[in-house]
Write a protein that holds these residues in place. Structure first.
Motif, PDB file in Angstrom:
ATOM      1  N   ILE A 184      62.230  -9.692  63.262  1.00 61.46           N
ATOM      2  CA  ILE A 184      61.601  -9.249  64.508  1.00 61.46           C
ATOM      3  C   ILE A 184      60.998  -7.863  64.302  1.00 61.46           C
ATOM      4  O   ILE A 184      61.591  -7.004  63.643  1.00 61.46           O
ATOM      5  CB  ILE A 184      62.626  -9.225  65.662  1.00 61.46           C
ATOM      6  CG1 ILE A 184      63.082 -10.653  65.974  1.00 61.46           C
ATOM      7  CG2 ILE A 184      62.037  -8.576  66.902  1.00 61.46           C
ATOM      8  CD1 ILE A 184      64.177 -10.739  67.014  1.00 61.46           C
ATOM      9  N   ILE A 185      59.818  -7.650  64.868  1.00 62.02           N
ATOM     10  CA  ILE A 185      59.131  -6.375  64.685  1.00 62.02           C
ATOM     11  C   ILE A 185      58.484  -5.945  66.007  1.00 62.02           C
ATOM     12  O   ILE A 185      58.232  -6.775  66.884  1.00 62.02           O
ATOM     13  CB  ILE A 185      58.066  -6.493  63.562  1.00 62.02           C
ATOM     14  CG1 ILE A 185      57.748  -5.137  62.948  1.00 62.02           C
ATOM     15  CG2 ILE A 185      56.814  -7.201  64.068  1.00 62.02           C
ATOM     16  CD1 ILE A 185      56.966  -5.226  61.636  1.00 62.02           C
ATOM     17  N   GLY A 186      58.243  -4.648  66.143  1.00 66.01           N
ATOM     18  CA  GLY A 186      57.568  -4.146  67.336  1.00 66.01           C
ATOM     19  C   GLY A 186      58.532  -3.617  68.372  1.00 66.01           C
ATOM     20  O   GLY A 186      58.597  -4.124  69.489  1.00 66.01           O
ATOM     21  N   GLU A 187      59.277  -2.571  68.028  1.00 68.18           N
ATOM     22  CA  GLU A 187      60.269  -1.992  68.938  1.00 68.18           C
ATOM     23  C   GLU A 187      60.276  -0.487  68.759  1.00 68.18           C
ATOM     24  O   GLU A 187      60.150   0.019  67.648  1.00 68.18           O
ATOM     25  CB  GLU A 187      61.655  -2.566  68.656  1.00 68.18           C
ATOM     26  CG  GLU A 187      62.719  -2.141  69.650  1.00 68.18           C
ATOM     27  CD  GLU A 187      64.059  -2.830  69.420  1.00 68.18           C
ATOM     28  OE1 GLU A 187      64.976  -2.611  70.227  1.00 68.18           O
ATOM     29  OE2 GLU A 187      64.189  -3.572  68.433  1.00 68.18           O
ATOM     30  N   ALA A 188      60.407   0.233  69.862  1.00 70.26           N
ATOM     31  CA  ALA A 188      60.425   1.699  69.815  1.00 70.26           C
ATOM     32  C   ALA A 188      61.321   2.230  70.921  1.00 70.26           C
ATOM     33  O   ALA A 188      61.673   1.511  71.865  1.00 70.26           O
ATOM     34  CB  ALA A 188      59.011   2.256  69.948  1.00 70.26           C
ATOM     35  N   SER A 189      61.673   3.490  70.804  1.00 69.18           N
ATOM     36  CA  SER A 189      62.613   4.099  71.743  1.00 69.18           C
ATOM     37  C   SER A 189      62.010   4.312  73.126  1.00 69.18           C
ATOM     38  O   SER A 189      60.786   4.314  73.319  1.00 69.18           O
ATOM     39  CB  SER A 189      63.100   5.438  71.195  1.00 69.18           C
ATOM     40  OG  SER A 189      62.046   6.395  71.193  1.00 69.18           O
ATOM     41  N   TYR A 190      62.904   4.486  74.068  1.00 71.47           N
ATOM     42  CA  TYR A 190      62.545   4.810  75.453  1.00 71.47           C
ATOM     43  C   TYR A 190      61.536   5.956  75.476  1.00 71.47           C
ATOM     44  O   TYR A 190      60.523   5.899  76.172  1.00 71.47           O
ATOM     45  CB  TYR A 190      63.827   5.199  76.200  1.00 71.47           C
ATOM     46  CG  TYR A 190      63.668   5.569  77.653  1.00 71.47           C
ATOM     47  CD1 TYR A 190      64.092   4.701  78.654  1.00 71.47           C
ATOM     48  CD2 TYR A 190      63.130   6.803  78.043  1.00 71.47           C
ATOM     49  CE1 TYR A 190      63.969   5.042  79.996  1.00 71.47           C
ATOM     50  CE2 TYR A 190      63.004   7.147  79.375  1.00 71.47           C
ATOM     51  CZ  TYR A 190      63.422   6.267  80.352  1.00 71.47           C
ATOM     52  OH  TYR A 190      63.291   6.616  81.676  1.00 71.47           O
ATOM     53  N   ALA A 191      61.805   7.013  74.707  1.00 66.35           N
ATOM     54  CA  ALA A 191      60.943   8.194  74.719  1.00 66.35           C
ATOM     55  C   ALA A 191      59.546   7.882  74.189  1.00 66.35           C
ATOM     56  O   ALA A 191      58.552   8.420  74.687  1.00 66.35           O
ATOM     57  CB  ALA A 191      61.575   9.316  73.895  1.00 66.35           C
ATOM     58  N   THR A 192      59.453   7.006  73.189  1.00 63.29           N
ATOM     59  CA  THR A 192      58.149   6.624  72.649  1.00 63.29           C
ATOM     60  C   THR A 192      57.333   5.896  73.702  1.00 63.29           C
ATOM     61  O   THR A 192      56.153   6.193  73.932  1.00 63.29           O
ATOM     62  CB  THR A 192      58.312   5.716  71.419  1.00 63.29           C
ATOM     63  OG1 THR A 192      59.176   6.330  70.476  1.00 63.29           O
ATOM     64  CG2 THR A 192      56.963   5.439  70.764  1.00 63.29           C
ATOM     65  N   ALA A 193      57.959   4.923  74.350  1.00 61.74           N
ATOM     66  CA  ALA A 193      57.267   4.140  75.372  1.00 61.74           C
ATOM     67  C   ALA A 193      56.806   5.033  76.530  1.00 61.74           C
ATOM     68  O   ALA A 193      55.654   4.949  76.973  1.00 61.74           O
ATOM     69  CB  ALA A 193      58.184   3.040  75.887  1.00 61.74           C
ATOM     70  N   LYS A 194      57.694   5.883  76.992  1.00 64.36           N
ATOM     71  CA  LYS A 194      57.360   6.734  78.124  1.00 64.36           C
ATOM     72  C   LYS A 194      56.163   7.620  77.810  1.00 64.36           C
ATOM     73  O   LYS A 194      55.265   7.810  78.650  1.00 64.36           O
ATOM     74  CB  LYS A 194      58.566   7.588  78.510  1.00 64.36           C
ATOM     75  CG  LYS A 194      58.338   8.432  79.760  1.00 64.36           C
ATOM     76  CD  LYS A 194      59.600   9.189  80.156  1.00 64.36           C
ATOM     77  CE  LYS A 194      59.343  10.027  81.418  1.00 64.36           C
ATOM     78  NZ  LYS A 194      60.557  10.793  81.799  1.00 64.36           N
ATOM     79  N   ALA A 195      56.120   8.185  76.615  1.00 66.30           N
ATOM     80  CA  ALA A 195      55.019   9.066  76.231  1.00 66.30           C
ATOM     81  C   ALA A 195      53.681   8.329  76.232  1.00 66.30           C
ATOM     82  O   ALA A 195      52.626   8.928  76.482  1.00 66.30           O
ATOM     83  CB  ALA A 195      55.281   9.674  74.863  1.00 66.30           C
ATOM     84  N   LEU A 196      53.713   7.026  75.957  1.00 67.85           N
ATOM     85  CA  LEU A 196      52.486   6.241  75.889  1.00 67.85           C
ATOM     86  C   LEU A 196      52.113   5.601  77.224  1.00 67.85           C
ATOM     87  O   LEU A 196      51.105   4.891  77.322  1.00 67.85           O
ATOM     88  CB  LEU A 196      52.632   5.152  74.828  1.00 67.85           C
ATOM     89  CG  LEU A 196      52.648   5.651  73.377  1.00 67.85           C
ATOM     90  CD1 LEU A 196      53.131   4.554  72.440  1.00 67.85           C
ATOM     91  CD2 LEU A 196      51.264   6.134  72.967  1.00 67.85           C
ATOM     92  N   GLY A 197      52.917   5.833  78.250  1.00 66.69           N
ATOM     93  CA  GLY A 197      52.639   5.237  79.551  1.00 66.69           C
ATOM     94  C   GLY A 197      53.095   3.798  79.670  1.00 66.69           C
ATOM     95  O   GLY A 197      52.686   3.079  80.572  1.00 66.69           O
TER      96      GLY A 197
END
Length: 239
Positions: free
Chosen positions: A178-191
Motif C-alpha cells: 500500500i502506498i500514498g499516506e502522510a501525517s496529519y500535519a502534511t495533509a493539513k498544510a496542503l489543505g
C-alpha cells in the motif's frame, strides 16, 4: 506504526461481529472530529521550485518497482518511478495519525492509532503526526526496497497537491503493498482534510523522495524546507 493499521482495522472489524448487541450499545462512540481537524486553507511551504516545475519532471514514469502498489483512497494501482536523484509516485493520500498522543491523534480520533513511528526524534521519542509533516513509505519487499535504493528515515520528500508543495520527511513505514499516506500535519498544510477517521483525498498527490537528503533533526521543519528546496532544485536541473 502505520504498518500495523490495516491489520488492526481488520481485526477490529472481525471482533465487532462477535460482540453481543447489548455490549455494542454500551461501547463509547468515537469522539466527534475537532473543528481543528477540518480541512483548512493551504499553508504549504511552496516557494521555488514551484509545483508546476516539479510536476513537469514527473510527467514521464520510468517504472522501477516490480509490481504495483494499491492506494486505498484512490482505489488505483501505483508504480514507483525512478529519476536522477529521486524516486516518485502519484496516488491519493491516506492519513497517518501515529506517534505521540495529541488532541488530534489518539485512540478516540483514530480507530487504528499506534503510539509509535518507525523513526524517532533525537531523544528517542516517536514523531508527532499532528506536528511534523512526514510521509509513510511501504516496507521493503520484492516490489521495492527503499533502503537498497539509498532512502533512509528522515530523508526529505516534496509532496505536491493542487499546485501546493509541502516538504516532509520519511517518518514511518507502511504495509508493503500500500502506498500514498502522510501525517496529519502534511495533509493539513496542503489543505487536505487531516481527520484520520474521514480525511485524506482520492485526488492526485505526487510524492518525490530525495535519497540522502536528511537535514538536521528530523522534526526541524525549517531545516527540512531549506534543504528540500535545494534538493528539489537539483532534481529539476538534472532531469
Amino acid at each position: 506504526m502505520a504498518k500495523l493499521k490495516f491489520a488492526l482495522a481488520a481485526l477490529l472489524a472481525a471482533a465487532a461481529v462477535l460482540v453481543p448487541v447489548q455490549l455494542t450499545a454500551q461501547a463509547a462512540p468515537h469522539a466527534p472530529a475537532a473543528a481543528s481537524q477540518a480541512a483548512a486553507s493551504p499553508n504549504a511551504d511552496g516557494g521555488s521550485p514551484t509545483a508546476a516545475q516539479l510536476l513537469a519532471k514527473t510527467a514521464n514514469c520510468k517504472v522501477v518497482s516490480k509490481g504495483t502498489y494499491t492506494n486505498t483512497q484512490a482505489n488505483k494501482k501505483v508504480n514507483i518511478c525512478g529519476a536522477t536523484g529521486a524516486f516518485f509516485w502519484t496516488s491519493g493520500m491516506n492519513i497517518d495519525c501515529d506517534g505521540q498522543r495529541t488532541t488530534q491523534c489518539n485512540e478516540n480520533t483514530d480507530c487504528c492509532y499506534q503510539g509509535d513511528t518507525s523513526f524517532h526524534l533525537a531523544n528517542g521519542k516517536p514523531l508527532s503526526a499532528a506536528v511534523t509533516p512526514y510521509v509513510v513509505i511501504p516496507l521493503p519487499s520484492s516490489r521495492f526496497n527503499y533502503g537498497s535504493n539509498g532512502i533512509k528515515g528522515g530523508d526529505i520528500l516534496a509532496v505536491i497537491y493542487k499546485n501546493q508543495v509541502e516538504y516532509a520527511v520519511f517518518g514511518d513505514e507502511g504495509p508493503n503493498n500500500i502506498i500514498g499516506e502522510a501525517s496529519y500535519a502534511t495533509a493539513k498544510a496542503l489543505g487536505i482534510n487531516p481527520d484520520p477517521s474521514n480525511g485524506g483525498t482520492a485526488d492526485p498527490v505526487t510524492y518525490i523522495v530525495f535519497p540522502g537528503s536528511k537535514s538536521g533533526a528530523i522534526d526541524d521543519h525549517n531545516a527540512t524546507v531549506t534543504k528540500g528546496r535545494q534538493v528539489a532544485s537539483t532534481f529539476i536541473s538534472k532531469n
